[in-house]
Design a protein around this motif. Sequence first.
Motif, mmCIF file in Angstrom:
data_model
loop_
_atom_site.group_PDB
_atom_site.id
_atom_site.type_symbol
_atom_site.label_atom_id
_atom_site.label_comp_id
_atom_site.label_asym_id
_atom_site.label_seq_id
_atom_site.Cartn_x
_atom_site.Cartn_y
_atom_site.Cartn_z
ATOM 1 N N MET A 1 0.839 -1.184 0.000
ATOM 2 C CA MET A 1 0.000 0.000 0.000
ATOM 3 C C MET A 1 0.880 1.242 0.000
ATOM 4 O O MET A 1 1.886 1.296 0.697
ATOM 5 C CB MET A 1 -0.901 0.019 1.240
ATOM 6 C CG MET A 1 -2.006 -1.016 1.215
ATOM 7 S SD MET A 1 -3.084 -0.885 2.633
ATOM 8 C CE MET A 1 -4.385 0.088 2.008
ATOM 9 N N THR A 2 0.412 2.223 -0.721
ATOM 10 C CA THR A 2 1.166 3.472 -0.793
ATOM 11 C C THR A 2 0.693 4.416 0.299
ATOM 12 O O THR A 2 -0.299 4.154 0.997
ATOM 13 C CB THR A 2 0.961 4.137 -2.166
ATOM 14 O OG1 THR A 2 -0.409 4.512 -2.278
ATOM 15 C CG2 THR A 2 1.370 3.233 -3.299
ATOM 16 N N ASP A 3 1.426 5.519 0.440
ATOM 17 C CA ASP A 3 1.057 6.508 1.446
ATOM 18 C C ASP A 3 -0.325 7.093 1.178
ATOM 19 O O ASP A 3 -1.082 7.402 2.102
ATOM 20 C CB ASP A 3 2.090 7.634 1.494
ATOM 21 C CG ASP A 3 3.408 7.178 2.115
ATOM 22 O OD1 ASP A 3 3.373 6.151 2.832
ATOM 23 O OD2 ASP A 3 4.429 7.839 1.895
ATOM 24 N N THR A 4 -0.676 7.226 -0.075
ATOM 25 C CA THR A 4 -1.981 7.778 -0.443
ATOM 26 C C THR A 4 -3.105 6.850 0.018
ATOM 27 O O THR A 4 -4.152 7.294 0.487
ATOM 28 C CB THR A 4 -2.068 7.987 -1.967
ATOM 29 O OG1 THR A 4 -0.949 8.766 -2.397
ATOM 30 C CG2 THR A 4 -3.348 8.682 -2.360
ATOM 31 N N ASP A 5 -2.848 5.527 -0.102
ATOM 32 C CA ASP A 5 -3.848 4.549 0.337
ATOM 33 C C ASP A 5 -4.074 4.650 1.843
ATOM 34 O O ASP A 5 -5.198 4.555 2.329
ATOM 35 C CB ASP A 5 -3.414 3.134 -0.035
ATOM 36 C CG ASP A 5 -3.402 2.907 -1.547
ATOM 37 O OD1 ASP A 5 -4.111 3.664 -2.247
ATOM 38 O OD2 ASP A 5 -2.697 1.996 -1.993
ATOM 39 N N TRP A 6 -2.992 4.828 2.593
ATOM 40 C CA TRP A 6 -3.106 4.933 4.050
ATOM 41 C C TRP A 6 -3.853 6.213 4.444
ATOM 42 O O TRP A 6 -4.661 6.222 5.388
ATOM 43 C CB TRP A 6 -1.731 4.909 4.715
ATOM 44 C CG TRP A 6 -1.122 3.537 4.723
ATOM 45 C CD1 TRP A 6 -0.044 3.118 3.998
ATOM 46 C CD2 TRP A 6 -1.586 2.425 5.463
ATOM 47 N NE1 TRP A 6 0.211 1.802 4.242
ATOM 48 C CE2 TRP A 6 -0.744 1.337 5.158
ATOM 49 C CE3 TRP A 6 -2.621 2.196 6.346
ATOM 50 C CZ2 TRP A 6 -0.895 0.072 5.695
ATOM 51 C CZ3 TRP A 6 -2.780 0.933 6.890
ATOM 52 C CH2 TRP A 6 -1.932 -0.113 6.570
ATOM 53 N N ALA B 1 -6.153 7.721 2.633
ATOM 54 C CA ALA B 1 -7.559 7.498 2.283
ATOM 55 C C ALA B 1 -8.229 6.589 3.306
ATOM 56 O O ALA B 1 -9.368 6.825 3.736
ATOM 57 C CB ALA B 1 -7.665 6.895 0.886
ATOM 58 N N LEU B 2 -7.503 5.549 3.726
ATOM 59 C CA LEU B 2 -8.035 4.634 4.733
ATOM 60 C C LEU B 2 -8.256 5.361 6.060
ATOM 61 O O LEU B 2 -9.270 5.155 6.731
ATOM 62 C CB LEU B 2 -7.077 3.447 4.915
ATOM 63 C CG LEU B 2 -7.578 2.307 5.793
ATOM 64 C CD1 LEU B 2 -8.858 1.712 5.214
ATOM 65 C CD2 LEU B 2 -6.509 1.256 5.928
ATOM 66 N N GLY B 3 -7.343 6.233 6.425
ATOM 67 C CA GLY B 3 -7.502 7.023 7.648
ATOM 68 C C GLY B 3 -8.687 7.976 7.557
ATOM 69 O O GLY B 3 -9.415 8.177 8.529
ATOM 70 N N ALA B 4 -8.904 8.566 6.393
ATOM 71 C CA ALA B 4 -10.041 9.468 6.202
ATOM 72 C C ALA B 4 -11.361 8.701 6.308
ATOM 73 O O ALA B 4 -12.325 9.179 6.914
ATOM 74 C CB ALA B 4 -9.937 10.165 4.861
ATOM 75 N N ILE B 5 -11.391 7.520 5.727
ATOM 76 C CA ILE B 5 -12.607 6.700 5.807
ATOM 77 C C ILE B 5 -12.871 6.285 7.250
ATOM 78 O O ILE B 5 -14.002 6.340 7.737
ATOM 79 C CB ILE B 5 -12.488 5.471 4.883
ATOM 80 C CG1 ILE B 5 -12.498 5.919 3.423
ATOM 81 C CG2 ILE B 5 -13.605 4.478 5.145
ATOM 82 C CD1 ILE B 5 -12.186 4.819 2.430
ATOM 83 N N ALA B 6 -11.821 5.880 7.954
ATOM 84 C CA ALA B 6 -11.977 5.488 9.355
ATOM 85 C C ALA B 6 -12.462 6.668 10.195
ATOM 86 O O ALA B 6 -13.317 6.511 11.071
ATOM 87 C CB ALA B 6 -10.657 4.950 9.907
ATOM 88 N N GLY B 7 -11.935 7.851 9.918
ATOM 89 C CA GLY B 7 -12.376 9.044 10.644
ATOM 90 C C GLY B 7 -13.845 9.356 10.377
ATOM 91 O O GLY B 7 -14.599 9.728 11.288
ATOM 92 N N ALA B 8 -14.271 9.204 9.128
ATOM 93 C CA ALA B 8 -15.669 9.462 8.780
ATOM 94 C C ALA B 8 -16.594 8.452 9.446
ATOM 95 O O ALA B 8 -17.659 8.806 9.965
ATOM 96 C CB ALA B 8 -15.844 9.426 7.265
ATOM 97 N N LEU B 9 -16.164 7.185 9.453
ATOM 98 C CA LEU B 9 -16.974 6.152 10.120
ATOM 99 C C LEU B 9 -17.063 6.394 11.623
ATOM 100 O O LEU B 9 -18.113 6.198 12.238
ATOM 101 C CB LEU B 9 -16.413 4.764 9.825
ATOM 102 C CG LEU B 9 -16.590 4.258 8.396
ATOM 103 C CD1 LEU B 9 -15.903 2.905 8.217
ATOM 104 C CD2 LEU B 9 -18.064 4.157 8.051
#
Length: 92
Positions: free
Chosen positions: A1-6, A8-16
């Motif tokens: 996984m690239t830094d961009t993926d991490w 995006a994953l952090g943003a999704i986790a924050g939204a959830l």
Amino acid sequence: MTDTDWVALGAIAGALTALGTAAMAVAIIVTALYARDTLQATRDDSRARTRPVIVAELRRESLSKGTALLVLKNLGQSVAANVSVTYPGPAR
């Protein structure tokens, strides 16, 4: 996984997490409203069960001809206070 993926994953986790927190806040508010209504219903029920209930009864006096006794009974669980009884007298 690239830094961009991490990211995006952090943003999704924050939204959830934010959505979950909002849902919990709504659940707390709804629960508080139901609790308030339940407490009020319990209070009203308690007052209704403990209020005084007075029953009036006319009894014939066996030792005196033409005499009736007005008998008041308190059937409630608490003492009746400031009771006022009026009698209009015989009908004309």
